[in-house]
Design a protein around this motif. Structure first.
Motif, PDB file in Angstrom:
ATOM      1  N   ILE A  99     -83.248  90.200  19.150  1.00 43.59           N
ATOM      2  CA  ILE A  99     -82.415  89.266  19.894  1.00 43.59           C
ATOM      3  C   ILE A  99     -80.972  89.276  19.377  1.00 43.59           C
ATOM      4  O   ILE A  99     -80.038  88.914  20.079  1.00 43.59           O
ATOM      5  N   GLY A 124     -87.843  92.949  16.039  1.00 41.40           N
ATOM      6  CA  GLY A 124     -87.285  92.273  14.861  1.00 41.40           C
ATOM      7  C   GLY A 124     -86.650  93.278  13.905  1.00 41.40           C
ATOM      8  O   GLY A 124     -86.475  93.001  12.719  1.00 41.40           O
ATOM      9  N   ILE A 176     -92.259  88.682   0.699  1.00 39.02           N
ATOM     10  CA  ILE A 176     -91.543  89.954   0.580  1.00 39.02           C
ATOM     11  C   ILE A 176     -90.157  89.689  -0.017  1.00 39.02           C
ATOM     12  O   ILE A 176     -89.423  88.830   0.473  1.00 39.02           O
ATOM     13  N   MET A 214     -87.260  81.756  -1.463  1.00 41.29           N
ATOM     14  CA  MET A 214     -88.494  81.852  -2.267  1.00 41.29           C
ATOM     15  C   MET A 214     -88.194  81.904  -3.775  1.00 41.29           C
ATOM     16  O   MET A 214     -88.854  82.624  -4.527  1.00 41.29           O
ATOM     17  N   GLN A 244     -84.838  89.901  24.144  1.00 42.03           N
ATOM     18  CA  GLN A 244     -85.738  88.791  23.781  1.00 42.03           C
ATOM     19  C   GLN A 244     -87.164  89.317  23.773  1.00 42.03           C
ATOM     20  O   GLN A 244     -87.562  90.016  24.701  1.00 42.03           O
ATOM     21  N   ILE A 245     -87.931  88.906  22.783  1.00 40.80           N
ATOM     22  CA  ILE A 245     -89.342  89.328  22.774  1.00 40.80           C
ATOM     23  C   ILE A 245     -90.076  88.703  23.975  1.00 40.80           C
ATOM     24  O   ILE A 245     -91.071  89.238  24.463  1.00 40.80           O
ATOM     25  N   TYR A 277     -96.335  77.845  11.819  1.00 44.16           N
ATOM     26  CA  TYR A 277     -96.070  79.259  11.500  1.00 44.16           C
ATOM     27  C   TYR A 277     -97.393  79.987  11.227  1.00 44.16           C
ATOM     28  O   TYR A 277     -97.702  81.004  11.855  1.00 44.16           O
ATOM     29  N   GLY A 333     -90.040  87.529  15.014  1.00 44.26           N
ATOM     30  CA  GLY A 333     -90.702  86.232  15.039  1.00 44.26           C
ATOM     31  C   GLY A 333     -89.865  85.150  14.413  1.00 44.26           C
ATOM     32  O   GLY A 333     -88.825  85.415  13.796  1.00 44.26           O
ATOM     33  N   GLY A 343     -87.576  94.191   9.071  1.00 42.75           N
ATOM     34  CA  GLY A 343     -87.436  95.177  10.150  1.00 42.75           C
ATOM     35  C   GLY A 343     -86.501  96.314   9.770  1.00 42.75           C
ATOM     36  O   GLY A 343     -86.768  97.481  10.066  1.00 42.75           O
ATOM     37  N   PHE A 363     -84.626  91.261   8.113  1.00 40.25           N
ATOM     38  CA  PHE A 363     -84.783  91.737   6.726  1.00 40.25           C
ATOM     39  C   PHE A 363     -85.826  92.841   6.649  1.00 40.25           C
ATOM     40  O   PHE A 363     -85.530  94.007   6.386  1.00 40.25           O
TER      41      PHE A 363
HETATM   42  N1  NAD Z   1     -90.328  87.877   4.570  1.00 42.68           N
HETATM   43  C1  NAD Z   1     -91.555  87.555   4.192  1.00 42.68           C
HETATM   44  O1  NAD Z   1     -91.790  87.187   3.036  1.00 42.68           O
HETATM   45  C2  NAD Z   1     -92.706  87.624   5.164  1.00 42.68           C
HETATM   46  C3  NAD Z   1     -93.994  87.309   4.697  1.00 42.68           C
HETATM   47  C4  NAD Z   1     -95.060  87.372   5.583  1.00 42.68           C
HETATM   48  C5  NAD Z   1     -94.844  87.759   6.894  1.00 42.68           C
HETATM   49  N2  NAD Z   1     -93.590  88.056   7.319  1.00 42.68           N
HETATM   50  C6  NAD Z   1     -93.424  88.437   8.725  1.00 42.68           C
HETATM   51  O2  NAD Z   1     -92.614  89.600   8.800  1.00 42.68           O
HETATM   52  C7  NAD Z   1     -91.808  89.556   9.972  1.00 42.68           C
HETATM   53  C8  NAD Z   1     -90.354  89.768   9.595  1.00 42.68           C
HETATM   54  O3  NAD Z   1     -89.935  88.750   8.709  1.00 42.68           O
HETATM   55  P1  NAD Z   1     -88.487  88.775   8.032  1.00 42.68           P
HETATM   56  O4  NAD Z   1     -88.618  88.162   6.701  1.00 42.68           O
HETATM   57  O5  NAD Z   1     -87.909  90.128   8.157  1.00 42.68           O
HETATM   58  O6  NAD Z   1     -87.716  87.734   8.951  1.00 42.68           O
HETATM   59  P2  NAD Z   1     -86.304  87.881   9.664  1.00 42.68           P
HETATM   60  O7  NAD Z   1     -85.973  86.537  10.205  1.00 42.68           O
HETATM   61  O8  NAD Z   1     -85.318  88.524   8.756  1.00 42.68           O
HETATM   62  O9  NAD Z   1     -86.619  88.872  10.861  1.00 42.68           O
HETATM   63  C9  NAD Z   1     -87.155  88.459  12.087  1.00 42.68           C
HETATM   64  C10 NAD Z   1     -86.351  89.123  13.186  1.00 42.68           C
HETATM   65  O10 NAD Z   1     -86.923  88.726  14.440  1.00 42.68           O
HETATM   66  C11 NAD Z   1     -85.857  88.526  15.343  1.00 42.68           C
HETATM   67  N3  NAD Z   1     -86.267  87.608  16.396  1.00 42.68           N
HETATM   68  C12 NAD Z   1     -86.536  86.282  16.282  1.00 42.68           C
HETATM   69  N4  NAD Z   1     -86.819  85.758  17.477  1.00 42.68           N
HETATM   70  C13 NAD Z   1     -86.751  86.775  18.380  1.00 42.68           C
HETATM   71  C14 NAD Z   1     -86.939  86.855  19.775  1.00 42.68           C
HETATM   72  N5  NAD Z   1     -87.240  85.780  20.501  1.00 42.68           N
HETATM   73  N6  NAD Z   1     -86.786  88.054  20.360  1.00 42.68           N
HETATM   74  C15 NAD Z   1     -86.454  89.159  19.639  1.00 42.68           C
HETATM   75  N7  NAD Z   1     -86.255  89.140  18.313  1.00 42.68           N
HETATM   76  C16 NAD Z   1     -86.397  87.956  17.686  1.00 42.68           C
HETATM   77  C17 NAD Z   1     -84.734  87.923  14.496  1.00 42.68           C
HETATM   78  O11 NAD Z   1     -83.463  88.056  15.112  1.00 42.68           O
HETATM   79  C18 NAD Z   1     -84.883  88.690  13.194  1.00 42.68           C
HETATM   80  O12 NAD Z   1     -84.015  89.817  13.172  1.00 42.68           O
HETATM   81  C19 NAD Z   1     -92.057  88.207  10.634  1.00 42.68           C
HETATM   82  O13 NAD Z   1     -92.959  88.377  11.697  1.00 42.68           O
HETATM   83  C20 NAD Z   1     -92.703  87.383   9.525  1.00 42.68           C
HETATM   84  O14 NAD Z   1     -93.591  86.424  10.040  1.00 42.68           O
HETATM   85  C21 NAD Z   1     -92.516  87.996   6.486  1.00 42.68           C
END
Ligand code: NAD
Length: 324
Positions: free
Chosen positions: A32, A7, A180, A189, A54-55, A150, A78, A13, A11
């Protein structure tokens, strides 16, 4: 250390990739999708360090880990969010739960040093206290997780990582992060339109949401927590492996609006004082997270106050506008 951030084009990542690179690690991203302009802005190295996959594609994950000599995985990929998970339960479980299994399998079979999982406050059920502790229930025998599929997928993923840790000697750590925020964030949010509209000189209007509270955590603090999690000595059997990473203080959307007005004078924000039915349910598990264990075990504490974090976000957003 060579680290794969799943990921990594997302954001959070992209900030993890940037934080790892600036602390001397060789960070690669597995995603992905290729990084968009915001992610490239945060972590320019992504342009050459992205590995598309793909994960769910175990063979591809093995290949990338072998070719980049990966020693540790930070698992951030995710499907994110309550609403999305209610629209796509199957995809949420396939991606989040099987993704976790695949990451643990690759790490186990290639004897990696550690897996750090980006979990969520959504893993909690309703805590019995006014603060969420890692020992609070993550399961109820009578009700579903308040964060829907989720939250359930995050809870299940932690249980999977812990089983690999207990039975297969995988050095697994789970960071429960929450709300975040910062430049490049995707899920609004409330704070995203408030900050970005204020910078653009636009008004922000919400009919509902004022009392919705979250433990808003700046994304740079989160990146630092991951660096601390990679640098910590090997965990010993029986030691706590699930750690809250948060600001440690819950703020309502109305309070966030006031903080944005304080930091960005002239911000024109109005927000109603009711909640939507989904928020009524979700707000019940939105207590602040206790961060004592992260301080004790990782020597990590948040550095950004909400006001300082909003100022940083606004400045990064302004800079990105001037570059585009
Ligand atoms: N942003 C928040 O406030 C927050 C809060 C708690 C937990 N999280 C966790 O942090 C992690 C990142 O969240 P984020 O806000 O950066 O979300 P995001 O959607 O920006 O990043 C998730 C990344 O995962 C990739 N992805 C999705 N499905 C995939 C697959 N099948 N194979 C490979 N890659 C795949 C997406 O392309 C994306 O780049 C997540 O696991 C989320 O549950 C985020």
């Amino acid at each position: 250390m060579n680290v794969l951030v799943t990921g990594g084009a997302g954001f959070l990542g992209s900030y993890i990739v940037a934080a790892l690179a600036s602390s001397g690690h060789e960070a690669f991203a597995y995603d992905i999708a290729p990084p968009g302009p915001d992610a490239l802005n945060v972590a320019p190295a992504l342009a050459s360090r992205i590995r598309i996959g793909q994960i769910g594609d175990l063979a591809r994950l093995f290949d990338v880990c072998a070719s980049e000599r990966i020693e540790t995985i930070v698992h951030s990929a995710g499907i994110v969010g309550l609403e999305t998970s209610l629209q796509q339960p199957l995809a949420t479980y396939q991606t989040n739960v099987m993704g976790m299994v695949n990451v643990c399998e690759v790490a186990r079979q290639t004897r990696m040093r550690r897996v750090v999982f980006m979990s969520s406050n959504a893993a909690y059920h309703k805590g019995p206290n006014d603060r969420l502790y890692e020992t609070d229930p993550a399961f109820s025998p009578s009700n579903g997780n308040p964060a829907g599929h989720y939250g359930t997928s995050k809870m299940a993923s932690e249980a999977i990582g812990l089983a690999y840790a207990s039975f297969q000697d995988l050095d697994f750590l789970s960071l429960r992060i929450t709300a975040i925020y910062g430049f490049g964030m995707r899920s609004p949010m409330y704070i995203k339109p408030m900050v970005e509209n204020a910078v653009l000189g636009w008004p922000t209007r919400f009919e509902t949401g004022g009392p919705m509270k979250r433990d808003y955590t700046h994304v740079l603090d989160c990146g630092e927590a991951v660096v601390a999690a990679l640098g910590a000595p090997r965990w010993t059997a029986g030691e706590q492996r699930v750690l809250n990473i948060a600001a440690g203080q819950a703020r309502t959307a109305s309070e966030v609006a006031q903080a944005v007005r304080n930091v960005l004078p002239g911000a024109d924000i109005e927000i109603g004082d009711r909640l939507t039915p989904l928020e009524e349910e979700n707000v019940k598990m939105r207590a602040p997270l206790d961060i004592g264990a992260a301080k004790r075990l990782l020597n990590w504490s948040p550095k950004w106050s909400l006001e300082a974090g909003i100022a940083e976000y606004a400045e990064s957003f302004r800079r990105s506008l001037s570059q585009s």
